[in-house]
Design a protein around this motif. Sequence first.
Motif, short mmCIF file in Angstrom:
data_model
loop_
_atom_site.label_atom_id
_atom_site.label_comp_id
_atom_site.label_asym_id
_atom_site.label_seq_id
_atom_site.Cartn_x
_atom_site.Cartn_y
_atom_site.Cartn_z
N ALA A 143 37.62 34.33 54.70
CA ALA A 143 38.45 35.17 55.38
C ALA A 143 38.75 34.66 57.33
O ALA A 143 39.37 34.39 57.79
N GLY A 144 37.20 33.52 57.38
CA GLY A 144 37.28 33.13 58.99
C GLY A 144 37.70 32.49 58.87
O GLY A 144 38.24 32.87 59.93
N VAL A 145 38.08 31.00 58.02
CA VAL A 145 39.50 30.47 59.49
C VAL A 145 40.92 30.54 59.10
O VAL A 145 41.36 30.06 59.95
N ALA A 146 40.90 31.74 57.79
CA ALA A 146 42.21 32.35 57.87
C ALA A 146 42.76 33.61 58.90
O ALA A 146 43.28 33.76 59.50
N ALA A 147 41.61 33.91 59.17
CA ALA A 147 41.32 35.05 59.96
C ALA A 147 42.08 34.47 61.91
O ALA A 147 42.40 34.40 62.17
N LEU A 148 41.14 33.09 61.93
CA LEU A 148 41.32 32.45 62.91
C LEU A 148 42.55 31.41 63.30
O LEU A 148 43.07 31.61 64.37
N ALA A 149 42.89 31.01 61.95
CA ALA A 149 43.78 30.11 62.00
C ALA A 149 45.30 31.51 62.16
O ALA A 149 46.74 31.34 63.30
N SER A 150 45.62 32.30 61.17
CA SER A 150 46.56 33.90 61.99
C SER A 150 46.73 33.63 62.97
O SER A 150 47.78 34.22 63.49
N TYR A 151 45.12 34.40 63.76
CA TYR A 151 45.29 35.05 65.61
C TYR A 151 45.35 33.74 66.56
O TYR A 151 46.45 34.56 67.04
N VAL A 152 45.18 32.68 65.81
CA VAL A 152 46.03 31.31 66.96
C VAL A 152 47.00 31.41 66.64
O VAL A 152 47.95 31.35 68.03
N ALA A 153 48.16 31.38 66.31
CA ALA A 153 49.15 31.32 65.37
C ALA A 153 49.77 33.17 65.66
O ALA A 153 51.33 32.40 66.37
N ALA A 154 49.52 33.73 65.70
CA ALA A 154 50.04 35.16 66.31
C ALA A 154 50.22 34.55 67.36
O ALA A 154 50.68 35.70 68.85
N ASN A 155 48.95 34.13 68.88
CA ASN A 155 49.84 34.26 70.01
C ASN A 155 50.03 33.31 70.39
O ASN A 155 50.76 33.50 71.78
N LYS A 156 49.91 31.84 70.08
CA LYS A 156 50.48 30.79 70.86
C LYS A 156 51.50 30.25 70.07
O LYS A 156 52.69 29.25 70.51
N GLY A 157 51.44 30.92 68.83
CA GLY A 157 52.83 30.24 67.82
C GLY A 157 52.80 29.15 67.37
O GLY A 157 51.45 28.20 67.27
N THR A 158 53.32 29.01 65.87
CA THR A 158 52.96 27.99 64.63
C THR A 158 53.54 26.95 65.27
O THR A 158 52.91 25.50 64.50
N ARG A 159 54.09 26.56 66.54
CA ARG A 159 54.04 25.34 67.07
C ARG A 159 53.49 24.75 67.67
O ARG A 159 52.89 22.85 68.33
N HIS A 160 52.39 25.23 67.82
CA HIS A 160 51.28 25.13 68.82
C HIS A 160 50.07 24.42 68.04
O HIS A 160 49.69 24.46 67.17
N THR A 161 49.54 23.35 69.01
CA THR A 161 48.43 22.67 67.92
C THR A 161 47.27 23.40 67.99
O THR A 161 46.64 22.87 66.90
N GLU A 162 46.86 24.26 68.76
CA GLU A 162 45.95 24.58 68.64
C GLU A 162 45.42 25.43 67.04
O GLU A 162 44.68 25.72 66.20
#
Length: 154
Positions: free
Chosen positions: A50-69
């Motif tokens: 839950a923690g790592v998926a929340a972080l990954a989806s949060y970053v993807a939603a804010n930065k985009g899926t092509r971002h290094t983060e």
Amino acid sequence: MTKMNRGIITALSAIGLAQGLKVLTHKKLTGNWDLKQAFTTGGMPSSHSAGVAALASYVAANKGTRHTETALAVVFGAIVMYDAQGIRRHTGEIAQLVNDLEDNIAVLSGNFPSFEYVQREGELKELLGHQPVEVMAGAILGTAFGVLCAKLED
């Protein structure tokens, strides 16, 4: 709170939510309330996932899926989830076998007085990892929570 990293807050909140849900799933499975479940490893849903998926989806939603983060968060998350349902789960299974073996040795030592056996003070912890369904549930919970947090931020 505005100066804290929202990705960290999102991930830690998802972990807390998953840990709290373990109390409810334990109640549903056993019929007993056990608040200690909120502080244990293993169980449904996986708070690691839950923690790592929340972080990954949060970053993807804010930065985009092509971002290094996003790539870093997804790879980190995949490793954590693999470890939770693989290595840690197998370690728990081995601990269960060792505990059973010790119980059998204790019984045998009673039959053979010359056999010196000193019993350990406590058993090895057996519930360390997750079944794949627990990891998947945690990942779904975390992904939904991460996207929700990103959308609420907009």
